[in-house]
Design an enzyme around this catalytic site. Structure first.
Site, short mmCIF file in Angstrom:
data_model
loop_
_atom_site.label_atom_id
_atom_site.label_comp_id
_atom_site.label_asym_id
_atom_site.label_seq_id
_atom_site.Cartn_x
_atom_site.Cartn_y
_atom_site.Cartn_z
N ASP A 14 0.74 5.53 -0.51
CA ASP A 14 1.80 4.88 -1.29
C ASP A 14 1.48 5.17 -2.76
O ASP A 14 0.37 5.57 -3.10
CB ASP A 14 1.79 3.36 -1.03
CG ASP A 14 2.87 2.64 -1.83
OD1 ASP A 14 3.92 3.25 -2.10
OD2 ASP A 14 2.66 1.46 -2.19
N SER A 15 2.46 4.89 -3.61
CA SER A 15 2.21 5.05 -5.04
C SER A 15 1.26 3.96 -5.54
O SER A 15 0.73 4.07 -6.64
CB SER A 15 3.52 4.99 -5.81
OG SER A 15 4.21 3.80 -5.49
N GLU A 154 4.21 -6.09 -10.29
CA GLU A 154 2.93 -5.58 -10.82
C GLU A 154 2.32 -6.53 -11.85
O GLU A 154 1.11 -6.62 -11.97
CB GLU A 154 3.15 -4.22 -11.49
CG GLU A 154 3.67 -3.17 -10.56
CD GLU A 154 2.59 -2.21 -10.09
OE1 GLU A 154 1.82 -1.79 -10.94
OE2 GLU A 154 2.55 -1.93 -8.88
N CYS A 184 11.75 -1.05 -0.80
CA CYS A 184 10.70 -0.74 -1.77
C CYS A 184 9.47 -1.54 -1.36
O CYS A 184 9.59 -2.71 -0.98
CB CYS A 184 11.15 -1.13 -3.17
SG CYS A 184 9.85 -1.00 -4.42
N HIS A 186 7.29 -3.01 -2.94
CA HIS A 186 6.99 -4.21 -3.72
C HIS A 186 7.87 -5.40 -3.36
O HIS A 186 7.52 -6.54 -3.64
CB HIS A 186 7.15 -3.93 -5.21
CG HIS A 186 6.07 -3.09 -5.80
ND1 HIS A 186 5.74 -1.85 -5.32
CD2 HIS A 186 5.22 -3.33 -6.84
CE1 HIS A 186 4.75 -1.34 -6.04
NE2 HIS A 186 4.43 -2.22 -6.97
#
Ligand code: DGL
Length: 271
Positions: A14-15, A154, A184, A186
């Site tokens: 994942d990023s 984040e 997504c 997140h």
């Protein structure tokens, strides 16, 4: 980079940290397997980057993970799945799974009305990857890019009034839907806020469980698990920050190894 020998490992990337939710779901279904997870935290977010750049990042990561002899590769990032999956499937010597098809499958299972919303990064929504697949199943998609939400998560603001405001704003133009895909990594962390914004009549789906279901169907599971598999995490950014953010989604179980981005040269960088 040498690791002690891996046992039937699967690569997951994942990023950032969000893909750990997919990893956790995979481990519940394949507890005997080793996993190698790569969080590209030095280059997060992918969601605002041009598709060509995300493809380059993803191919470099795939090459790196395949170098450990993994038996499969899971792209636990929606943006990378949306734009890089065909390139990865063509390049990798092992099966590759993304999270878009499982997310669509999950939505198809729960929708009654056929009106399905999907929210994601600019890259994911701009690619049309979810919308095309939903339409191919005869469903009516509504989509919205929510670029600010990754930053909100984040920054540890998932439960804040700011998150509430942004989510309501992004979702204000939605038509009548009965299902909303959290497209997504997140967004599952914003689940309570999103649920409040759309009301209880809308079912929220994310792809972690269905991705794990899809992937695990391809691997045998022994009748008895004698020893749990091991997880090795590589992170391109700060390992402490990775562990700290990961704590919000249940923490990290296994070693965290810092990895310089330079070791992930992708296709175009190599030419
Ligand atoms: N992992 C990304 C995704 O699921 C979200 C964060 C980013 O933009 O890199 O789309």
């Amino acid at each position: 980079m040498t690791l002690s020998p891996l046992h039937h490992a699967i690569g997951v990337f994942d990023s950032g940290v969000g893909g750990l939710t997919v990893l956790q779901a995979l481990r519940r279904r394949l507890p005997h397997r080793d996993f190698v997870y790569l969080g590209d935290t030095a280059r997060v977010p992918y969601g605002r980057k041009p598709p060509e750049m995300v493809i380059e990042f993803a191919t470099g990561i795939a090459d790196f993970l395949c170098g450990f002899g993994v038996e499969g590769l899971v792209v636990a990032c929606n943006t990378a799945s949306a734009v890089a999956l065909p390139a990865l499937v063509e390049r990798a010597p092992v099966p590759v799974w993304g999270v878009i098809d499982p997310g669509v499958e999950a939505a198809t299972r729960v929708t009654h009305s056929g009106s399905v919303g999907v929210i994601g990064t600019k890259g994911t929504i701009g690619s049309g990857a979810y919308q095309r697949r939903l339409e191919a199943r005869g469903l009516r998609p509504w989509s919205q890019a929510c670029p600010m939400l990754v930053h909100v998560v984040e920054e540890g603001l998932a439960e804040s009034p700011e998150a509430e405001l942004l989510v309501r704003q992004y979702l204000s133009g939605r038509p009548e839907i009965d299902t909303l895909i959290l497209g997504c990594t997140h967004y599952p962390l914003l689940r309570p806020v999103i649920q409040r914004a759309v009301g209880e009549s809308v079912t929220l789906v994310d792809s972690a469980e269905v991705t794990a279901e899809t992937v695990s169907a391809n691997f045998e599971r022994p009748p008895r698990v004698i020893e749990l598999g091991r997880v090795t995490h590589f992170v391109t950014g700060d390992p402490l920050a990775f562990a700290h953010t990961a704590a919000v989604i249940g923490g990290v179980d296994g070693e965290i190894i810092p990895l310089p981005v330079a070791e992930l040269a992708g296709e175009t960088t190599r030419r």
